[in-house]
Scaffold this motif. Structure first.
Motif, PDB file in Angstrom:
ATOM      1  N   VAL C 302      52.663  84.226  51.530  1.00  0.00           N
ATOM      2  CA  VAL C 302      52.215  83.103  52.201  1.00  0.00           C
ATOM      3  C   VAL C 302      50.762  83.162  52.643  1.00  0.00           C
ATOM      4  O   VAL C 302      49.957  82.454  52.687  1.00  0.00           O
ATOM      5  CB  VAL C 302      53.044  82.849  53.619  1.00  0.00           C
ATOM      6  N   SER C 303      50.501  84.528  53.177  1.00  0.00           N
ATOM      7  CA  SER C 303      48.983  84.730  53.740  1.00  0.00           C
ATOM      8  C   SER C 303      48.024  84.876  52.653  1.00  0.00           C
ATOM      9  O   SER C 303      46.958  84.248  52.948  1.00  0.00           O
ATOM     10  CB  SER C 303      48.976  86.248  54.457  1.00  0.00           C
ATOM     11  N   ASN C 304      48.418  85.177  51.341  1.00  0.00           N
ATOM     12  CA  ASN C 304      47.690  85.193  50.391  1.00  0.00           C
ATOM     13  C   ASN C 304      47.213  83.929  50.045  1.00  0.00           C
ATOM     14  O   ASN C 304      46.120  83.888  49.446  1.00  0.00           O
ATOM     15  CB  ASN C 304      48.180  86.328  49.105  1.00  0.00           C
TER      16      ASN C 304
ATOM     17  N   SER D 303      53.777  79.062  59.922  1.00  0.00           N
ATOM     18  CA  SER D 303      52.927  79.490  58.724  1.00  0.00           C
ATOM     19  C   SER D 303      52.879  78.476  57.604  1.00  0.00           C
ATOM     20  O   SER D 303      51.740  78.175  57.108  1.00  0.00           O
ATOM     21  CB  SER D 303      53.182  80.729  58.073  1.00  0.00           C
ATOM     22  N   ASN D 304      53.950  78.120  57.048  1.00  0.00           N
ATOM     23  CA  ASN D 304      54.260  77.156  56.303  1.00  0.00           C
ATOM     24  C   ASN D 304      53.478  75.692  56.183  1.00  0.00           C
ATOM     25  O   ASN D 304      52.712  75.185  55.652  1.00  0.00           O
ATOM     26  CB  ASN D 304      55.532  76.887  55.572  1.00  0.00           C
ATOM     27  N   ARG D 305      53.782  75.377  57.653  1.00  0.00           N
ATOM     28  CA  ARG D 305      52.844  74.116  57.900  1.00  0.00           C
ATOM     29  C   ARG D 305      51.577  74.224  57.866  1.00  0.00           C
ATOM     30  O   ARG D 305      50.856  73.314  57.451  1.00  0.00           O
ATOM     31  CB  ARG D 305      53.485  73.787  59.443  1.00  0.00           C
ATOM     32  N   MET D 306      51.122  75.453  58.633  1.00  0.00           N
ATOM     33  CA  MET D 306      49.707  75.507  58.477  1.00  0.00           C
ATOM     34  C   MET D 306      49.253  75.558  56.732  1.00  0.00           C
ATOM     35  O   MET D 306      48.092  74.989  56.647  1.00  0.00           O
ATOM     36  CB  MET D 306      49.151  76.810  59.017  1.00  0.00           C
ATOM     37  N   ASN D 307      49.945  76.204  56.084  1.00  0.00           N
ATOM     38  CA  ASN D 307      49.586  76.165  54.671  1.00  0.00           C
ATOM     39  C   ASN D 307      49.270  74.835  54.315  1.00  0.00           C
ATOM     40  O   ASN D 307      48.481  74.620  53.492  1.00  0.00           O
ATOM     41  CB  ASN D 307      50.426  77.041  53.969  1.00  0.00           C
TER      42      ASN D 307
END
Lengths: 370, 370, 370, 370, 370
Positions: C302-304, D303-307
């Motif tokens: 996800v970070s990548n 994290s997914n939402r931010m993505n």
């Protein structure tokens, strides 16, 4: 073997390489066949003998011929054979024969990759441990293996090269009134081990100072280099811990005192040095905790910085993007745009934009972004 | 069974598949019914016998008929039956009958999914352990199960296929003066186990080298492939650890020496090899620690990169968005915009924009973003 | 009780609901008062008796009247009473009276929320454990409680409904030459438990296959659904572990053999099945490790991805925002802008913009962003 | 003492405050000096006595004068003294004198901050444990300390206020045929403890329901409030665990049965309730695991939402920023821009922009961003 | 030695410096050679003697000459020698001679870096522990080492400077009817230790209050300062835990009572104080759990804020960037742009832009971004 603890330089990764000091050279050889396992070393092995009887002066000799040791084997009084250098396996083997040391014991002496351990081999007690030394510039921690063999009235120590760590013991041996002379070989062995363990505190102190410096530095400037320094310090702690942890058990076994080689009087001293290893371990654990916290602080520092950066970007973009849109509207070339011909059109647009800006600034301030 | 440790290729995930080598084929069968559980293998089972009596030369024979083994059962001297191949359950069963092995022992021999363990079955001691082998190209670690049965004056070993791991033992057996000939079957069993455990160090060394390489690589370039390599190395470590951990207990049990099959003389050797497993475990734990640190370093590397990217974006956007707004203002087509007609209007706007830029650059430099 | 392990569907969360199968219905009742605690179930309880004496054929009967059991209590030979259904507490209570079972034992039989345990109640040994069953479509793991009571020459098993898990044991019982017939009731009890534990491997294999699939999937596509599948698998592992962990201790206690009900011959078999539980636990731990690594891989994935997205945005924005500013400058309507009237003004601006773009692209390439 | 488990309200943080219920009021006082440590409470202490002899009816009396207790001290039969209220230290002290209770025992009775423990003081057994109660609205868990003193033929219980938790025991006491009447005081003590432990299951069930609800909610909507609810549930679990964990050891000690006050018959019952605490702990651990997983799910949800947000921004910006640049170019006012005068200039530019857009859309689709 | 717990100031990092209070000054000295290891301190050592015989009044004297102590060594009755100050090693050594204290015991007394421990040295019992003191302003926790030597009828305590912590014990000693006078020296030693342990609760209470405040603050405002406060509190907890943890074992050893110096009557009291240390540890663990949760809350707070910021940016940018493009299109200067000349061109464009905005707002609302 070298454990780096240079928090302010590039990691040298020595702790890992050190560990793999080619134990595999030994595979396939029978147990008990002496093979030196350690860094390449050449030069003579330096054997010193310290001997004293009650009331006499201390006799100190550097041996030129190892056969002279035979005389000390059954000599009355107290004898300390200090062997500096373990790469000459023939010589080590000969010393082993003279003192009837068990083959496995000798094998451990010449293999630098031992864990600290305490063993009883026939009439000898055998303790292996690591000596820690801060390098001259204080940035490195060196670990060196020391083997201590305790016989009925003699102690034999083996280490890789001559060090001044044992000098205080030598001085006390020279003093006929010292407790070390009044007690037997077991007390001498204790005194040597105690000196090594006391050195751990000195090394940890230095490491502690570095960690403390780092801690201040991480708060002031959470840079990439700081993080590598933290990881380097963590690794040094892991390394030291790996050496001290089994020593605790070894000394506990030694302090249990179910062997005639250790007299009842000496047991409290052994328990005391065991207690010191517990303190060393406590200190290491606290440092590790501190290091883990520093990583967390670094991580949140990075997150906070990113937040700050994003906030600036968002504030700027959110204010100017709508304004840019507005001025774009009146840059259009439609022939039929009445506002363009109003007398107060231009000032009105400027006013609307000013109001928008003030509104957004207030909005951001309320959100705590400014 | 294959544990991959290829840090520079795509993960092959063998450690996981290996584990599920279909033990379920056995469900519902009575215990003691021999069913081979392992990879598909065909071909003959190769049985070799090594026999020697005091002073005699070593007799080495490849058996063609397993019934010949009966002669060795009660033959004086020292016998080693080396069985290579365990998929022919009829043959294994027959060997079991000849030496009166316990059915459960045989069942474990032909099942490749054992944990390392030490058991006493009637007049036999039984030790199962994993042999680790680096593949030819060094990128893979293979694990193979070895069963060692110790009888009164014979040792039987079972493994999947002939390997050269035991060659050094064979050579020492051939030497009438070697300790292995002077001591009994228990010492031979020890020598075999010791050889296997020594191999662990060689495998770990290689793994250590790979981890060290990785560590440098992660700092230089925290790419996605590096991370997969780290995870691969971690997995290999977990796999090796899973094999060595129960061996520690098995060898501790064996070294306790409460059986007449193991003579008092041999106990220090068994304790020595037990000690080696402790060292192996220490090394594995240190590597795991290193691997965990590498993941942390990777993560912070990723965060730092993102920070850097965001900082560049923010600096560029924050400088140019307001400027673009300003030029947009003077691109509006209002008829009544006096600035447009000023003589120094254009240079003045350029000046304002230059000043804004300089101010922002100073602001960013003060924040450490440049 | 149902533990879901459907890695490719929406989590059903059954593991959690299952656990709360209303044990509270029992609060306030005296211990020993039989209350069924479990899912709602109706229908008859099916009691089957298997009886054989040495050399005789196996007698297999479905009982219609539970009182017939009294005849088997003291009948010579080997008897297995297989009770399928535990919701009819009156019937269970009556069986308990016939065989003089301890009230607490009966209470545990009808309460489906037991941990695996081994207890000695007077002349009976009592083992409770969970049977794991893969559902028909393989996506679910069902857990069902089995109680095994071992008396002097009989075994009584209680479970919720008839299952074919014990069929292999039934077949072996029918064979007069089988070991199960030659040994006593303790061996029969062992055989039943062994069958259940062997089933664990089958269930774990399936789970292992799913985890392996997931692992490949996470690398190929780190989507939200994958993560939920991983969490689902983790939960199933926790569930299975919770069931197997206490079984280990129970079987260790049973294998200690300090009761006349278990003959010396049977002990190696019990230790063998104990050993199997250790292997099951090893496998579970390895899977959990794999699952934890998968979560880490997902997170870094996800970070990548975010990094990649940000990099694209930054590159585009950083190139075009300055260019847009430049073109904005020459879109201003100042009357006194000499450049606008230059002959090569337009091409010059295009050239400047091209140069800027090339410079930025090179800058980004050097940073590794392209 | 109150442990909050309100997953759907604002955390009240009671678990922490509760713990610091001013034990420091006691510092400096001699041990054995009775000082009530707990919440402020007033009102009378309600002392009830239940007495029965074999075959007789149950005598139940509320005492008005504590001195009446003396009669029960040596009365034959079974006596239960139920003291509700521990803030009146004079009264508690008097009860202690009448039954010769150890001063430290009394001190623990009036101090509400005890860990669960089991102690033998002279002729009394002493068990302290926490009773858990769900509040009326089910959102809170209250914990209340219960002290159970077991004498030769009497049981004394102390708790802060009268509760209906023990009502089932009272009912069973009233029934002359119940097992509680046939067995002695030790069985009565067991019955009381069993009732308390059974209540744990009820409380955990409710907590489990809340966790399950939360789990669904976290997936549906990973909001800040959900996270606080999760943390609240985690805290309640920690709290309950802290209470149950030492109880396990206390009951194990009690079940060891090395005191004449506990008859052999009662031991299986004590072991049974010990077993229940193991189940409670298992359940708590599983819930904690679930809660930890929920935090992980929440985190990845964020994290997914931010993505997703970033992806939308990037797609929009990457498409429109270049287009805006292009239109900016043709908004420049250079006099010498030939394209502006081309007949198909405008459609050509529109065409180029359309093509660019289509190309970028395809690029994004290939990357999986759309 | 000072452990900071100032959650609202800048971390002072004293816990770490304190630990490294130069134990290395001692390296190389023989064990038993008294060297003070601790903070620099000057001034007189204050020695007070409390003596009483049965029924007599308490005699309290400040000694001017340490030789006077000799009289108390064998005096009947109960004697407490309270030594305040341990930096004057000559004086401490003399006291040691008078009471025949073991050299290692004295060495521990003058070294402030001891872990809590319990040892038996000949006819003396020796307990070292840390006293915790809240500073006047309540923001700091100070730790001071107290050594308690228990002889046949005397107790000697050593601490760095006079404190009022023991005042309650002094008061109780003065009361001829108090239990402390009726019991022997072992009870006095217990009373002193109990007072110290009771102080732990007071210190923890204060720490608990600070943690509670912090918890509310973290929710209200997850700022950088809060995080540092949390880390500071965590560190204080680690520090306190490091002190109390070994005390638990020391008191357990003392409560085992295998020495004639501790009478049977006193054992329950020692077990009681041991139990208190368990409670202290429980409380510390709960606080640490709370602190860990607070870090998690902080982290998710930071993530949520970033999400919010990004959402605002994305919404604004996504709405206005396309609009800006559209107005840019009609700002182009192509001579052949028919829309520019349409009568309703301008309103039409405004309408399209309005529709786009409404569509995007609806899209964002559906995604929950508004």
């Amino acid at each position: 073997m070298t454990a780096n603890a240079r928090p302010h330089g590039r990691p040298t990764r020595a702790p890992v390489t050190a560990r793999s000091a080619r134990p595999s050279r030994k595979i396939g050889l029978g147990p008990g066949s002496l093979v030196y396992v350690g860094d390449e070393i050449s030069g003579f092995v330096d054997v010193e003998v310290y001997h004293c009887t009650e009331g006499s002066d201390l006799e100190r000799r550097g041996l030129t011929d190892v056969e002279e040791l035979a005389a000390y084997r059954d000599a009355p009084g107290l004898t300390w054979v200090d062997v500096n250098g373990v790469h000459d396996v023939a010589l080590i083997g000969r010393i082993g024969e003279i003192f009837s040391l068990h083959p496995l014991l000798l094998e451990d002496v010449v293999n630098e990759n031992q864990r600290a351990k305490f063993e009883q081999h026939g009439e000898h007690l055998f303790l292996v441990l690591k000596m820690l030394l801060s390098s001259a510039d204080g940035d490195e921690i060196e670990a060196e293996q020391v083997s201590v063999v305790l016989g009925p009235h003699y102690v034999i120590t083996f280490q890789k090269r001559a060090r001044d760590t044992f000098d205080p013991v030598r001085r006390r041996l020279a003093d006929p009134a010292s407790r070390i002379r009044q007690h037997g070989a077991d007390y001498l062995a204790y005194a040597l081990v105690d000196t090594i363990v006391d050195n751990y505190f000195a090394v940890l102190e230095r490491l502690g100072d570095q960690i403390e410096e780092l801690e201040d530095a991480v708060i002031a400037d959470p840079s990439r280099e700081r993080l590598e320094d933290i990881f380097e310090a963590k690794r040094a702690l892991v390394e030291v811990r790996r050496m001290v942890w089994p020593l605790r058990d070894a000394l506990a076994g030694m302090g249990r005192g179910d062997t005639p080689l250790i007299r009842h009087d000496t047991l409290p001293y052994l328990r005391d040095v065991h207690d010191h290893t517990l303190r060393v371990i406590d200190t290491i654990e606290t440092y590790r905790d501190t290091a883990a916290t520093m990583v967390e602080m670094y991580m949140t520092g990075v997150s906070n910085r990113m937040n700050e950066v994003m906030r600036v970007l968002t504030v700027i973009a959110t204010i100017f993007i709508p304004l840019t849109f507005i001025v774009g509207v009146y840059g259009m070339n439609f022939i039929n745009m009445p506002e363009l011909h109003w007398r107060w059109g231009y000032p009105a647009v400027l006013g609307v934009m000013g109001a928008t800006t003030i509104f957004l600034l207030m909005f951001f301030r309320r959100r705590g972004w400014l």
